[in-house]
Design a protein around this motif. Structure first.
Motif, PDB file in Angstrom:
ATOM      1  N   GLU A 106      28.823  52.868  87.932  1.00  0.00           N
ATOM      2  CA  GLU A 106      29.042  53.145  86.510  1.00  0.00           C
ATOM      3  C   GLU A 106      29.549  51.907  85.781  1.00  0.00           C
ATOM      4  N   ILE A 107      30.431  51.136  86.431  1.00  0.00           N
ATOM      5  CA  ILE A 107      30.943  49.884  85.852  1.00  0.00           C
ATOM      6  C   ILE A 107      29.806  48.903  85.613  1.00  0.00           C
ATOM      7  N   PHE A 108      28.897  48.795  86.588  1.00  0.00           N
ATOM      8  CA  PHE A 108      27.745  47.895  86.450  1.00  0.00           C
ATOM      9  C   PHE A 108      26.827  48.339  85.311  1.00  0.00           C
ATOM     10  N   LEU A 109      26.605  49.640  85.211  1.00  0.00           N
ATOM     11  CA  LEU A 109      25.679  50.157  84.198  1.00  0.00           C
ATOM     12  C   LEU A 109      26.240  50.009  82.783  1.00  0.00           C
ATOM     13  N   LYS A 110      27.549  50.136  82.652  1.00  0.00           N
ATOM     14  CA  LYS A 110      28.166  50.026  81.330  1.00  0.00           C
ATOM     15  C   LYS A 110      28.575  48.592  80.993  1.00  0.00           C
ATOM     16  N   GLY A 111      28.384  47.688  81.950  1.00  0.00           N
ATOM     17  CA  GLY A 111      28.681  46.283  81.689  1.00  0.00           C
ATOM     18  C   GLY A 111      30.141  46.005  81.411  1.00  0.00           C
ATOM     19  N   ARG A 112      31.029  46.683  82.141  1.00  0.00           N
ATOM     20  CA  ARG A 112      32.462  46.466  81.944  1.00  0.00           C
ATOM     21  C   ARG A 112      32.903  45.181  82.644  1.00  0.00           C
ATOM     22  N   VAL A 113      32.477  44.090  82.084  1.00  0.00           N
ATOM     23  CA  VAL A 113      32.712  42.791  82.712  1.00  0.00           C
ATOM     24  C   VAL A 113      34.121  42.287  82.431  1.00  0.00           C
ATOM     25  N   LYS A 114      34.541  41.322  83.238  1.00  0.00           N
ATOM     26  CA  LYS A 114      35.830  40.662  83.030  1.00  0.00           C
ATOM     27  C   LYS A 114      35.759  39.859  81.740  1.00  0.00           C
ATOM     28  N   LEU A 115      36.789  39.988  80.894  1.00  0.00           N
ATOM     29  CA  LEU A 115      36.828  39.269  79.623  1.00  0.00           C
ATOM     30  C   LEU A 115      37.815  38.107  79.711  1.00  0.00           C
ATOM     31  N   HIS A 116      37.396  36.978  79.158  1.00  0.00           N
ATOM     32  CA  HIS A 116      38.236  35.778  79.153  1.00  0.00           C
ATOM     33  C   HIS A 116      38.863  35.628  77.769  1.00  0.00           C
ATOM     34  N   ARG A 117      40.149  35.379  77.757  1.00  0.00           N
ATOM     35  CA  ARG A 117      40.912  35.315  76.502  1.00  0.00           C
ATOM     36  C   ARG A 117      40.914  33.907  75.929  1.00  0.00           C
ATOM     37  N   ILE A 118      40.782  33.827  74.591  1.00  0.00           N
ATOM     38  CA  ILE A 118      40.931  32.552  73.900  1.00  0.00           C
ATOM     39  C   ILE A 118      41.654  32.806  72.582  1.00  0.00           C
ATOM     40  N   THR A 119      42.721  32.048  72.338  1.00  0.00           N
ATOM     41  CA  THR A 119      43.505  32.206  71.120  1.00  0.00           C
ATOM     42  C   THR A 119      43.295  31.004  70.207  1.00  0.00           C
ATOM     43  N   ILE A 120      42.897  31.272  68.972  1.00  0.00           N
ATOM     44  CA  ILE A 120      42.709  30.227  67.970  1.00  0.00           C
ATOM     45  C   ILE A 120      43.864  30.322  66.972  1.00  0.00           C
ATOM     46  N   PRO A 121      44.797  29.357  66.978  1.00  0.00           N
ATOM     47  CA  PRO A 121      45.917  29.393  66.032  1.00  0.00           C
ATOM     48  C   PRO A 121      45.459  29.110  64.598  1.00  0.00           C
ATOM     49  N   GLU A 122      46.270  29.522  63.632  1.00  0.00           N
ATOM     50  CA  GLU A 122      45.981  29.226  62.230  1.00  0.00           C
ATOM     51  C   GLU A 122      46.060  27.724  61.980  1.00  0.00           C
ATOM     52  N   GLY A 123      45.209  27.248  61.088  1.00  0.00           N
ATOM     53  CA  GLY A 123      45.311  25.867  60.621  1.00  0.00           C
ATOM     54  C   GLY A 123      44.568  24.822  61.421  1.00  0.00           C
ATOM     55  N   LEU A 124      43.788  25.226  62.431  1.00  0.00           N
ATOM     56  CA  LEU A 124      42.996  24.244  63.170  1.00  0.00           C
ATOM     57  C   LEU A 124      41.695  23.977  62.430  1.00  0.00           C
ATOM     58  N   ASN A 125      41.168  22.754  62.594  1.00  0.00           N
ATOM     59  CA  ASN A 125      39.861  22.455  62.002  1.00  0.00           C
ATOM     60  C   ASN A 125      38.758  22.698  63.028  1.00  0.00           C
ATOM     61  N   ILE A 126      37.523  22.488  62.618  1.00  0.00           N
ATOM     62  CA  ILE A 126      36.379  22.768  63.494  1.00  0.00           C
ATOM     63  C   ILE A 126      36.486  22.017  64.816  1.00  0.00           C
ATOM     64  N   ASN A 127      36.828  20.741  64.762  1.00  0.00           N
ATOM     65  CA  ASN A 127      36.920  19.939  65.987  1.00  0.00           C
ATOM     66  C   ASN A 127      37.959  20.495  66.949  1.00  0.00           C
ATOM     67  N   GLN A 128      39.092  20.906  66.406  1.00  0.00           N
ATOM     68  CA  GLN A 128      40.164  21.446  67.251  1.00  0.00           C
ATOM     69  C   GLN A 128      39.783  22.796  67.847  1.00  0.00           C
ATOM     70  N   VAL A 129      39.106  23.626  67.058  1.00  0.00           N
ATOM     71  CA  VAL A 129      38.625  24.918  67.566  1.00  0.00           C
ATOM     72  C   VAL A 129      37.614  24.682  68.683  1.00  0.00           C
ATOM     73  N   ALA A 130      36.702  23.734  68.460  1.00  0.00           N
ATOM     74  CA  ALA A 130      35.669  23.422  69.458  1.00  0.00           C
ATOM     75  C   ALA A 130      36.295  22.957  70.771  1.00  0.00           C
ATOM     76  N   THR A 131      37.387  22.201  70.683  1.00  0.00           N
ATOM     77  CA  THR A 131      38.084  21.734  71.882  1.00  0.00           C
ATOM     78  C   THR A 131      38.633  22.918  72.680  1.00  0.00           C
ATOM     79  N   LEU A 132      39.228  23.889  71.991  1.00  0.00           N
ATOM     80  CA  LEU A 132      39.769  25.069  72.659  1.00  0.00           C
ATOM     81  C   LEU A 132      38.670  25.911  73.303  1.00  0.00           C
ATOM     82  N   VAL A 133      37.549  26.043  72.609  1.00  0.00           N
ATOM     83  CA  VAL A 133      36.425  26.827  73.142  1.00  0.00           C
ATOM     84  C   VAL A 133      35.882  26.175  74.409  1.00  0.00           C
TER      85      VAL A 133
END
Length: 392
Positions: A106-133
């Motif tokens: 059932e887990i396989f069929l519903k695609g309950r995959v492991k999720l990876h967390r990423i936090t983007i703080p306020e005030g970052l620019n595109i370059n800084q966001v891209a670095t975190l990603v």
């Protein structure tokens, strides 16, 4: 004789039928028990991966090899019985033998995959966001940056801007492994659109601002704010200056327009003409300088009602706000220059061939009560006169 043979045949057939029925019933019981019963109720969780294109045979084999199930053949038969062989979704899963094969399928069929967390703080620019990603393991920094400047991609997201600066909404996100750059960016922009409600859009229109203008102003407020409670006050300063036709004169906008900024803003930087230098241009810069959060967007739309035109840092994350240039200069002397005056700082501002008499007079109120510093100051005045004559 024929009747005897027929009876024997019937008896043998019935025996075989009974044997098959018994065997089938036993096999059915085994399968049912396998499907419902966990292999090991005390097992700990582990990461199990299904790669794109992997077939049922390999998946079942890996499950058995990882001691998550007890019998790969039974798992294959059960999956095929459920007609689920083609619907197993690729990805990382958190599994253990404490789950039954039925639960695992059932887990396989519903695609309950492991999720990876990423936090983007306020005030970052595109370059800084891209670095975190990139650090989070999703995609390369360059891919994020390129997509954020891709006009067709930006248009597909419904954003009317040259770049996605300002629209990568800061928050905590959860993505499965292998999520594409496009999905990551689209999720952030979609979140922005959900935050920027119809009520906010109506308020921007009422203020004669476009959404892009509000995001731009909010990004400046975000970068200028140290204490969250001051956002509406800082917003009021910028709104008041815009209404009076005054330049915004915001250091963060200057910094954004400088390539390879080293972290130390100087007076020469304020004189560099860039589209983002609000010491040189009137009005708002052409676009956001960072990705603002909800509180800064709200502050841009709902500034405090004040007459403030200036603010200066108190060096404790808060600011002193002023309505006149006289009050502002007093605040600058109190919170900025007075704290900087020391032998080390004085050396930086020591007399040179570009100083004027007014420059010397400006420092007198700060040093008159310090004899050592005062004589040190006079020494440099006369030393400078000796070297440069009437230049002061």
């Amino acid at each position: 004789m024929a009747k005897i043979n027929l009876k024997i045949t019937i008896i043998v057939f019935l025996i075989l039928l009974l044997f098959l029925f018994s065997g089938g019933f036993f096999f059915f019981q085994k399968i049912s028990s396998f499907v419902k019963k966990p292999f090991n109720t005390t097992s700990i969780e582990k990461v199990f991966s299904i790669r794109p294109g992997q077939n049922l045979t390999i998946i079942a084999k890996n499950l058995e090899a990882d001691s998550i199930i007890s019998n790969k053949t039974y798992f294959k038969l059960f999956t095929r019985y459920k007609k689920a062989e083609k619907n197993l979704q690729a990805g990382e899963y958190i599994l253990s033998a404490s789950k039954s094969p039925e639960q695992i399928l059932e887990i396989f069929l519903k695609g309950r995959v492991k999720l990876h967390r990423i936090t983007i703080p306020e005030g970052l620019n595109i370059n800084q966001v891209a670095t975190l990603v990139e650090k989070a393991g999703f995609c390369k920094k360059e891919q994020i940056i390129n997509l954020c400047h891709d006009k067709s991609f930006i248009l597909s997201l419904g954003i009317k801007a040259a770049t996605l600066e300002g629209y990568l909404f800061p928050d905590t996100y959860f993505f499965p492994k292998g999520t594409s750059c496009r999905i990551v960016i689209k999720t952030m922009v979609t979140h922005f659109n959900s935050i920027f409600t119809e009520g906010w859009r109506a308020q921007a229109k009422k203020m004669n601002f476009s959404i892009h203008d509000i995001v731009t102003l909010a990004s400046i407020i975000e970068k200028e704010t140290g204490d969250a409670s001051e956002r509406p006050l800082i917003s009021s300063v910028f709104h008041n200056r815009l209404k009076k036709g005054m330049r915004l004169e915001s250091d963060p906008t200057v910094i954004y327009g400088i390539k390879n900024f080293d972290g130390n803003i100087k007076r020469k930087h304020l004189k560099i003409k860039t589209p983002y230098n609000t010491y040189q241009i009137k009005g708002l810069p052409p676009g956001p300088i960072a990705n603002p959060g909800a509180l800064s967007l709200q502050a841009a739309l709902h500034p405090a009602h004040t007459d403030y035109l200036f603010f200066v840092s108190k060096k404790d994350t808060t600011h002193q706000f002023s309505t006149t240039i006289k009050e502002h200069n007093q605040a600058v002397r109190k919170y900025q220059l007075k704290k900087k005056l020391s032998f080390k700082v004085f050396k930086v501002f020591q007399i040179n061939d570009q100083c004027t008499a007014s420059d010397f007079l400006f420092f007198i109120p700060f040093i008159k009560n310090n004899q050592i510093l005062f004589f040190h100051f006079l020494y440099h005045i006369f030393d400078n006169i000796g070297q440069h004559g009437s230049k002061i």
